[in-house]
Design an enzyme around this catalytic site. Structure first.
Site, PDB file in Angstrom:
ATOM      1  N   ASP A  78       0.991  -1.211  -0.013  1.00 16.82           N
ATOM      2  CA  ASP A  78       0.030   0.022  -0.042  1.00 16.82           C
ATOM      3  C   ASP A  78       0.798   1.154  -0.099  1.00 16.82           C
ATOM      4  O   ASP A  78       2.277   1.207  -0.042  1.00 16.82           O
ATOM      5  CB  ASP A  78      -1.089  -0.021   1.064  1.00 16.82           C
ATOM      6  CG  ASP A  78      -0.399   0.148   2.426  1.00 16.82           C
ATOM      7  OD1 ASP A  78       1.012   0.210   2.512  1.00 16.82           O
ATOM      8  OD2 ASP A  78      -1.123  -0.209   3.613  1.00 16.82           O
ATOM      9  N   ASP A  87      -7.864  -7.130   0.074  1.00 19.06           N
ATOM     10  CA  ASP A  87      -6.879  -7.479   1.298  1.00 19.06           C
ATOM     11  C   ASP A  87      -7.801  -7.025   2.436  1.00 19.06           C
ATOM     12  O   ASP A  87      -8.893  -5.839   2.274  1.00 19.06           O
ATOM     13  CB  ASP A  87      -5.808  -6.630   1.129  1.00 19.06           C
ATOM     14  CG  ASP A  87      -6.115  -5.067   1.573  1.00 19.06           C
ATOM     15  OD1 ASP A  87      -6.720  -4.151   0.847  1.00 19.06           O
ATOM     16  OD2 ASP A  87      -5.575  -4.924   2.863  1.00 19.06           O
ATOM     17  N   CYS A 119     -15.077 -27.533   6.671  1.00 22.25           N
ATOM     18  CA  CYS A 119     -13.739 -27.074   6.289  1.00 22.25           C
ATOM     19  C   CYS A 119     -12.740 -28.044   6.436  1.00 22.25           C
ATOM     20  O   CYS A 119     -12.822 -29.197   7.410  1.00 22.25           O
ATOM     21  CB  CYS A 119     -13.374 -25.802   7.374  1.00 22.25           C
ATOM     22  SG  CYS A 119     -11.699 -25.245   7.135  1.00 22.25           S
ATOM     23  N   CYS A 140      -9.285 -27.509   6.575  1.00 21.28           N
ATOM     24  CA  CYS A 140      -8.193 -26.934   7.207  1.00 21.28           C
ATOM     25  C   CYS A 140      -7.315 -27.907   8.290  1.00 21.28           C
ATOM     26  O   CYS A 140      -8.068 -28.602   8.678  1.00 21.28           O
ATOM     27  CB  CYS A 140      -8.141 -25.572   7.625  1.00 21.28           C
ATOM     28  SG  CYS A 140      -8.792 -25.253   9.158  1.00 21.28           S
ATOM     29  N   CYS A 163      -9.178 -27.905  11.481  1.00 16.07           N
ATOM     30  CA  CYS A 163     -10.739 -28.341  11.706  1.00 16.07           C
ATOM     31  C   CYS A 163     -10.205 -30.026  11.311  1.00 16.07           C
ATOM     32  O   CYS A 163     -11.130 -30.825  11.822  1.00 16.07           O
ATOM     33  CB  CYS A 163     -11.393 -28.028  10.428  1.00 16.07           C
ATOM     34  SG  CYS A 163     -12.186 -26.524  10.853  1.00 16.07           S
ATOM     35  N   HIS A 206      -6.998 -21.320  10.057  1.00 14.75           N
ATOM     36  CA  HIS A 206      -8.594 -21.613   9.764  1.00 14.75           C
ATOM     37  C   HIS A 206      -9.133 -20.542   8.647  1.00 14.75           C
ATOM     38  O   HIS A 206      -9.756 -20.876   8.072  1.00 14.75           O
ATOM     39  CB  HIS A 206      -9.372 -21.954  10.969  1.00 14.75           C
ATOM     40  CG  HIS A 206     -10.716 -22.088  10.670  1.00 14.75           C
ATOM     41  ND1 HIS A 206     -11.389 -22.904  10.015  1.00 14.75           N
ATOM     42  CD2 HIS A 206     -11.701 -21.067  10.696  1.00 14.75           C
ATOM     43  CE1 HIS A 206     -12.805 -22.880   9.788  1.00 14.75           C
ATOM     44  NE2 HIS A 206     -12.895 -21.567  10.048  1.00 14.75           N
TER      45      HIS A 206
END
Lengths: 391, 391
Positions: B94, B267, B305, B307, B310, B336
């Site tokens: 940025d 973002d 999920c 991930c 999880c 997660h």
């Protein structure tokens, strides 16, 4: 499933070092072994996969901490500590004695047990040998520790005597309360820095048939030199056919020294806590990563280290992360220190197998002796200060 | 190496959503894409390998934070931001404008730039378009942002007008100061919640030949509904052949909605910051992992999920880690949430490719609408509060 079994595989000819193997329901632990401390159900900052990936096969869990939070019954209802925290390998739990006496508030000890207040919320609680055994059974550790009375050093002779007497009585009660299943129970030898008391304690404890024996009451305020002296004198008093565990100690140099005295198992918060304080072990000592001199240093922490932190990141970056308070810095520091400990132990095992332990030890210590240790504050013998065994 | 190139690969027939590809010197970014925020040279709590492993190909770095610490010259001497932090894929930086105006202390803005004091040590500093370009060049990001004047909402009409005028002048100066190499420069449209000002700003900025365009000045204090309205009205004003980037926003529902308006890049600190606050995204909303109701809950965060958090851990364990202040809890929560964002974006891309984006979006939003959101405090539109864009 049978009880954990320990086998001595090889003995070093020039020292008391030995290579062994402890087989539990959760796998094989090659010894000498270092157990990272997973105080509250987590080796701080690490996943179980990372800890296993570094080669660790056994970790230590804290009975006191887990009983307070989340509570051993919660852990039991979620399948035990292994399943709760996702660690599939072996776990040793301490007895809670050390924390009750060092960390809890307003404690009152008597021959039956200890009244104390939780350091978290002030709740009034009581720990006894029977309660410690019940907690450890609920957690489901592979190796449980007998409940002991662990005084700080220095302590007056009568306090040390009292602690030995209580530790013996509590060891018996621990043994009697211990459920006979596929878990092992280790006894703990106390006696402070008094050689006769250590002998008395060792004689009493080793007569009770424990599957392993620990040296407790070291690294509780005394100098590192005195710790080493106590261990050197106590280790030979423990049966050679069973694992010998040195509780709550030490630096890599301590480990290498004590292995030479016949110690098989270690735990210590140093690698993990030092990491979070930015104190990083190298082949020649320790560096303090926050130092301004590392601001633009493109080198790894330790050029001889093969860990992820050393392979991928500069001291400059690690310093930046530490100064900026980034979690990744704590992770990479911890990964590095645990890798360093694992490497040290791996090399020690190889030296024993090759029958050259004395030469390995002397060379290892000489490099550290010759190197610079930036972390010079009298490394508060891990576990010395209240709360210090928190990972 | 040539400049980054953007190609639109597919357009959804029922919405303004498009599938695109941005190719930089550090690889290919499939769009729509979400960029995790790596404020201070680290996506908080994650390694670069983990971020890449989740499928992310571009992250955001903060010019303001990195210029203050460790300083862009340090980063440059260590090989640039990619090498410094070990991230081999693309980076967008940025301009520093947002932080200078929201985070720094005692700022004084004039037509040339902004005087401000560092929020870290009070040092008096100055940011200008030229300085922002120099910092971003030193960091070596693949996409740099023009320096803009980003007022909070609500702001009086004259402040919004002034910001548009300055943003136009500063965009021109940014463009003139931008080194012509293998990096891209994006312009930023301001205008607050004033439609005519947004049109004026878009016309001025898009006439300057930037390689991409961003919508700035949203999620700066206004309601989520107003943010969406501003984006919906502004996105069509940006050239269809160049990437459209919505700065600093939003929830998964925001992303899915805004992709339907033709946004390509996002973002936001929400997935990472919420994670550290224990607010975890699920297919139907958010759960607050600290809640007592999860104390013995054996289920994963989100049964849908895949991930690591999880697959391997229960809500009970994650609650315990969070309550105990364990770093591992912050890691797993972050993993997660970033997985959830990556999955959302992946599904959105697939829906565009299949030409069914409207149906996907409506179903996605309906599930959240019907679900329970435990994190109900008016989700301080990410980036609204001073310091809020810190990862």
């Amino acid at each position: 499933m049978s009880r954990p079994e320990f086998t001595v595989l090889a003995r070093d000819p020039g020292t008391a070092a030995r290579r062994g193997r402890l087989v539990t329901a959760h796998g094989t632990v090659e010894t000498p072994a270092f157990m990272p401390v997973g105080t509250a159900g987590s080796v701080k900052a690490m996943t179980p996969q990372e800890v296993a990936g570094l080669g660790y096969t056994m970790i230590l869990g804290n009975t006191y901490h887990l009983a307070l939070r989340p509570g051993e019954e919660v852990v039991a209802r979620l399948g035990g500590l292994h399943r709760f925290m996702g660690w599939e390998r072996s776990i040793l739990t301490d007895s809670g004695g050390f924390q009750v006496l060092s960390l809890a508030e307003r404690r009152a000890i008597d021959d039956d047990g200890v009244d104390f207040r939780s350091h978290l919320d002030g709740r009034l609680l009581r720990m006894t040998p029977e309660r410690s055994m019940a907690i450890q059974a609920a957690l489901g550790s592979d190796v449980a520790m007998a409940f002991d009375d662990c005084p700080a050093l220095p302590s007056p002779p009568e306090r040390l005597r009292e602690a030995v007497r209580r530790t013996t009585a509590w060891a018996r009660r621990s043994r009697d309360a211990f459920a006979q299943d596929d878990r092992a129970l280790f006894g703990i030898v106390q006696g402070g820095d008094d050689r006769a008391l250590r002998e008395e304690s060792a004689a009493a404890i080793t007569a009770m048939g424990f599957e392993g024996h620990a040296i407790g009451g070291v690294s509780v305020g005394e100098s590192a030199a005195l710790s080493r002296e106590v261990v050197a004198a106590t280790a030979p008093l423990l049966p050679a056919g069973r694992p010998r565990y040195l509780m709550g100690m030490g630096t890599p140099a301590d480990l290498v020294t004590m292995i030479g005295h016949g110690i098989d198992l270690f735990d210590c918060v140093l690698p993990t806590r030092n990491a979070r304080n930015g104190s990083l072990f190298t082949s020649t000592g320790r560096i303090l990563i926050k130092r301004a001199g590392y601001r633009e240093d493109p080198r790894p922490i330790d050029p001889e280290c093969g860990c992820e932190a050393c392979r991928l990141y500069s001291r400059a970056y690690l310093r930046h992360l530490f100064v900026a308070g980034e979690i990744l810095g704590l992770r990479l520091n911890t990964l590095h220190n645990l890798y360093h400990y694992a490497r040290t132990i791996r090399e020690a095992r190889a030296a024993i197998e090759a029958g050259v332990y004395a030469a390995f030890r002397d060379a290892f210590l000489a490099r550290i002796e010759a190197g610079e240790d930036e972390d010079v504050q009298p490394a508060p013998a891990a576990g010395a200060v209240a709360g210090d065994r928190d990972g």
